[in-house]
Design a protein around this motif. Structure first.
Motif, short mmCIF file in Angstrom:
data_model
loop_
_atom_site.label_atom_id
_atom_site.label_comp_id
_atom_site.label_asym_id
_atom_site.label_seq_id
_atom_site.Cartn_x
_atom_site.Cartn_y
_atom_site.Cartn_z
N LEU A 205 1.10 -1.13 0.07
CA LEU A 205 0.17 0.00 0.20
C LEU A 205 1.32 1.36 0.22
O LEU A 205 0.77 2.08 -0.60
CB LEU A 205 -0.71 -0.12 1.01
CG LEU A 205 -1.27 1.38 1.01
CD1 LEU A 205 -2.42 1.42 0.52
CD2 LEU A 205 -2.57 1.05 3.13
N PHE A 206 1.92 1.30 1.04
CA PHE A 206 2.71 3.00 1.04
C PHE A 206 3.95 3.15 -0.04
O PHE A 206 4.17 4.04 -0.33
CB PHE A 206 3.40 1.91 2.37
CG PHE A 206 2.19 3.06 3.50
CD1 PHE A 206 2.20 4.48 3.21
CD2 PHE A 206 1.89 2.36 3.84
CE1 PHE A 206 1.31 5.27 4.21
CE2 PHE A 206 1.01 2.76 5.51
CZ PHE A 206 0.48 3.98 5.73
N ARG A 207 3.97 1.66 -0.71
CA ARG A 207 4.57 1.25 -1.76
C ARG A 207 3.56 2.65 -3.47
O ARG A 207 4.09 3.36 -3.35
CB ARG A 207 4.88 0.30 -2.49
CG ARG A 207 6.86 -0.28 -1.94
CD ARG A 207 6.78 -1.26 -2.95
NE ARG A 207 6.13 -2.39 -3.49
CZ ARG A 207 6.32 -3.74 -2.30
NH1 ARG A 207 7.55 -3.69 -1.81
NH2 ARG A 207 6.28 -4.13 -2.33
N THR A 208 2.73 2.20 -3.11
CA THR A 208 2.15 3.19 -4.12
C THR A 208 1.64 4.11 -4.12
O THR A 208 1.35 5.26 -4.35
CB THR A 208 0.00 1.88 -4.04
OG1 THR A 208 0.78 0.50 -4.44
CG2 THR A 208 -0.68 2.92 -5.12
N VAL A 209 1.47 4.50 -2.74
CA VAL A 209 0.60 5.95 -2.01
C VAL A 209 2.08 7.16 -2.52
O VAL A 209 2.10 7.98 -2.73
CB VAL A 209 1.00 5.93 -0.20
CG1 VAL A 209 1.21 7.60 0.36
CG2 VAL A 209 -0.38 5.84 -0.20
N THR A 210 3.64 6.06 -2.14
CA THR A 210 4.98 6.90 -2.45
C THR A 210 4.55 7.45 -3.71
O THR A 210 5.53 8.35 -4.13
CB THR A 210 5.87 6.32 -1.73
OG1 THR A 210 6.17 5.00 -2.53
CG2 THR A 210 6.27 6.53 -0.72
N ASP A 211 4.16 6.53 -5.24
CA ASP A 211 4.27 6.60 -6.38
C ASP A 211 3.27 7.85 -6.82
O ASP A 211 3.60 8.52 -7.27
CB ASP A 211 4.44 5.57 -7.07
CG ASP A 211 5.76 3.85 -6.85
OD1 ASP A 211 6.33 4.56 -6.38
OD2 ASP A 211 5.50 3.10 -6.75
N ILE A 212 2.07 7.25 -5.80
CA ILE A 212 0.84 8.77 -6.61
C ILE A 212 1.72 9.44 -6.13
O ILE A 212 1.66 10.63 -6.76
CB ILE A 212 -0.62 8.32 -6.25
CG1 ILE A 212 -0.59 6.62 -6.59
CG2 ILE A 212 -1.15 9.20 -6.20
CD1 ILE A 212 -1.40 6.03 -5.61
N PHE A 213 2.46 10.32 -4.71
CA PHE A 213 1.70 11.16 -3.95
C PHE A 213 3.51 11.75 -3.99
O PHE A 213 3.63 12.92 -3.15
CB PHE A 213 1.35 11.32 -3.32
CG PHE A 213 0.24 11.06 -2.89
CD1 PHE A 213 -1.16 12.11 -2.20
CD2 PHE A 213 -0.12 9.58 -2.33
CE1 PHE A 213 -2.45 11.61 -2.30
CE2 PHE A 213 -1.70 9.65 -1.86
CZ PHE A 213 -2.30 10.57 -2.37
N SER A 214 4.53 11.56 -4.69
CA SER A 214 5.64 12.05 -5.06
C SER A 214 5.98 12.50 -6.34
O SER A 214 5.37 12.10 -6.93
CB SER A 214 6.74 10.54 -4.49
OG SER A 214 6.88 10.42 -3.63
N VAL A 221 9.36 9.15 1.46
CA VAL A 221 9.54 7.67 1.81
C VAL A 221 9.02 7.13 2.85
O VAL A 221 8.34 8.02 3.65
CB VAL A 221 11.05 7.87 1.80
CG1 VAL A 221 12.08 7.75 0.73
CG2 VAL A 221 10.97 8.77 3.54
N TYR A 222 8.39 6.21 3.20
CA TYR A 222 7.96 5.60 4.46
C TYR A 222 8.86 4.08 5.56
O TYR A 222 9.96 3.57 4.64
CB TYR A 222 7.05 4.21 4.03
CG TYR A 222 6.98 3.44 3.38
CD1 TYR A 222 7.17 2.09 3.61
CD2 TYR A 222 7.38 3.49 1.75
CE1 TYR A 222 7.05 1.39 3.17
CE2 TYR A 222 7.67 2.32 1.28
CZ TYR A 222 7.76 0.92 2.38
OH TYR A 222 7.26 -0.08 1.04
#
Length: 523
Positions: A205-214, A221-222
């Motif tokens: 989920l957070f790989r997707t979050v960093t891709d979308i919002f970066s 990063v997380y």
């Protein structure tokens, strides 16, 4: 990595006219010095297959070559070029800085001091090798991936080690400003999460979050604090308000994880990577607003300088709680806890006040339980609530724990009553059948379903002697009574008192009464 110009100069000093040296690696010339003349001497390196040395000499002069000269020359060439070839192969094979950084550090979150020293040395070497990699190295992403940030934030890294990074700018952000936030996941009840599968799901989920919002201007990063909390580090170019970004991330994560309650805590904008630990603490502190405000929203760190409110806690709380527990009054416990919860909620204090309230409340509960359990052998304990929760959830936890304690006290009282009745039944049975020749510890354990040890402890506690000593004492006293009546013979009295062996009867009688039974009977 070697100065070929100096190497060439050194060999020229020992190389005479018309002589030459060539070094080939897989048929490619990697070093050349002197002339290619008529006579050729060639050999292949034993240490590095594919590396060939050639020495050229003028025709007709081979027999006059000074062997010492060739040994010296060959030694210089071999030693120098072995190191040259080794360095060439290793640098070609292993010089990938970011990949090598991840090899240096285990993905395990608990980084030891020895590992930290290796990290420091490795990063210093990597950054020193090529300036063209410097910009890529100055990003926090590799450190988050390898768990080194976790070591710094958790305080596991030695202060002097962290100082080396900061002093030399080895650890920096590619953009000057950053904000740390923490995303918290909570579930109804306490589901038995499969930690590995849950972590993989959250990580995806957070790989997707960093891709979308970066973006080009904002880098995110997380890394995991634990399976319920994930830190986000947002790095950006110019100081600006980022509130909308965090609301967007919260909305996205909440939609993706609809089976949980998602709450975010956000620290202030900072521009000093040395404050990374404080930033993470600030994000967690912002998350403390869950205590009074509830879940499923975004909380930002606020100034708490004017937080001077005192919490409400009844002076006679322990006396009231003890009274409720001893009377096993569950309804009164509900009322007592609700009064404390509601009164403090209305104060609208800051999280620090409520943390102090919970500490005081827990300590008072434990002291009260100890007072009660000192009266018997029962041990009651309630673990302190340490998780992130609302004030209501915390008081619900203690309410349920205290009701459970009442049930335990009730069960314990019933057990004590049952044990007492059992003891009375055993003692009554022994007193009624002590002259029975078939009475034994084995027969008693079978009849009352108890152990030999239990019977031994019972006799010690009730009679002050062992089971056998008590039975013998009762039998001999009964025999003395019958002897004084002078109606029965010694043999009859022995049998009547449970002795099938007259010798044993006489021995026991003399041991307790001081004289033989026949002498006692004549008195």
């Amino acid at each position: 990595m070697f100065d070929l110009k100096n190497l060439n100069s050194d060999i020229q000093k020992v190389l005479e006219d018309d002589y030459g040296v060539r070094v080939l690696y897989q048929d490619d010339v990697v070093f050349s010095c002197g002339e290619e003349t008529d006579k050729l001497y060639e050999t292949e390196s034993v240490k590095m297959p594919g590396l060939v040395y050639r020495i050229y000499a003028p025709a007709g002069t081979a027999s006059g070559i000074d062997h010492f000269f060739f040994i010296t020359l060959l030694g210089i060439v071999v030693i120098s070029l072995v190191f040259l070839g080794f360095a060439f192969v290793v640098s070609r094979r292993y010089y990938i800085p970011i990949d090598r950084l991840e090899q240096m550090v285990s993905t395990n979150q608990n980084t030891s001091e020895d590992e930290m020293e290796k990290i420091i040395c490795g990063i210093q070497d990597l950054i020193g090798e090529k300036n063209r990699y410097r910009e890529k190295m100055l990003t926090i992403t590799p450190y988050a991936k390898t768990g080194m940030l976790h070591s710094m934030i958790a305080g596991n890294a030695a202060a002097d080690n962290v100082g080396k990074f900061l002093d030399e700018n080895y650890l920096d952000l590619i953009r000057p400003y950053f904000i740390v936030s923490v995303v918290n996941f909570a579930y109804d009840g306490t589901p038995a999460l499969r930690e590995e599968s849950h972590k993989r799901e959250i990580e995806e989920l957070f790989r997707t979050v960093t891709d979308i919002f970066s973006t080009d201007e904002v880098n995110i990063v997380y890394y995991f604090r634990d399976i319920y909390n994930v830190f986000l580090i947002t790095n950006f170019e110019t100081e600006q308000e980022m509130d909308d970004l965090f609301y967007q991330i919260h909305k996205y994560v909440s939609t993706a994880k609809s089976n949980s309650y998602v709450t975010m805590g956000v620290d202030i904008v900072r521009d000093d990577i040395g404050e990374l630990k404080q930033a993470c603490e600030g994000a967690l502190k912002a998350l403390d607003s869950i205590l009074t405000e509830g879940r499923e929203t975004v909380y930002f760190l606020e100034d708490t300088e004017d937080c001077a409110a005192a919490y409400y806690f009844p002076a006679n709380f322990r006396e009231k709680l003890k009274h409720c527990l001893l009377r096993q009054d569950k309804e009164e416990i509900h009322k007592l806890l609700f009064d404390i919860y509601k009164t403090n909620l209305d104060i609208e204090g800051m999280s620090e006040m409520y943390r102090s309230l919970i500490d005081d409340f827990h300590l008072s509960v434990m002291k009260t339980l100890r007072e009660i359990t000192e009266l018997n052998t029962l041990h009651l304990n309630i673990k302190k609530y340490t998780g992130l929760a609302t004030l209501q959830e915390i008081f619900d936890y203690y309410d349920a724990a205290l009701l459970s304690a009442i049930d335990t006290l009730h069960d314990s009282a019933e057990q004590v009553e049952e044990d007492s009745k059992l003891e009375e039944d055993i003692v009554a049975y022994i007193d009624a059948h002590y002259c029975d020749e078939n009475l034994s510890m084995q027969s008693l354990t079978s009849r009352f379903n108890v152990s030999n040890k239990y019977l031994s402890l019972l006799c010690k506690e009730r009679f002050g002697v062992t089971y056998l000593q008590y039975i013998q004492s009762r039998r001999i006293k009964k025999a003395a009574e019958l002897l004084r009546e002078k109606r029965y013979s010694l043999t009859e009295i022995g049998v009547m008192c449970g002795y099938t062996n007259q010798l044993t009867f006489r021995r026991n009688f003399k041991s307790i009464m001081g004289v033989n039974p026949s002498v006692y009977q004549k008195k």
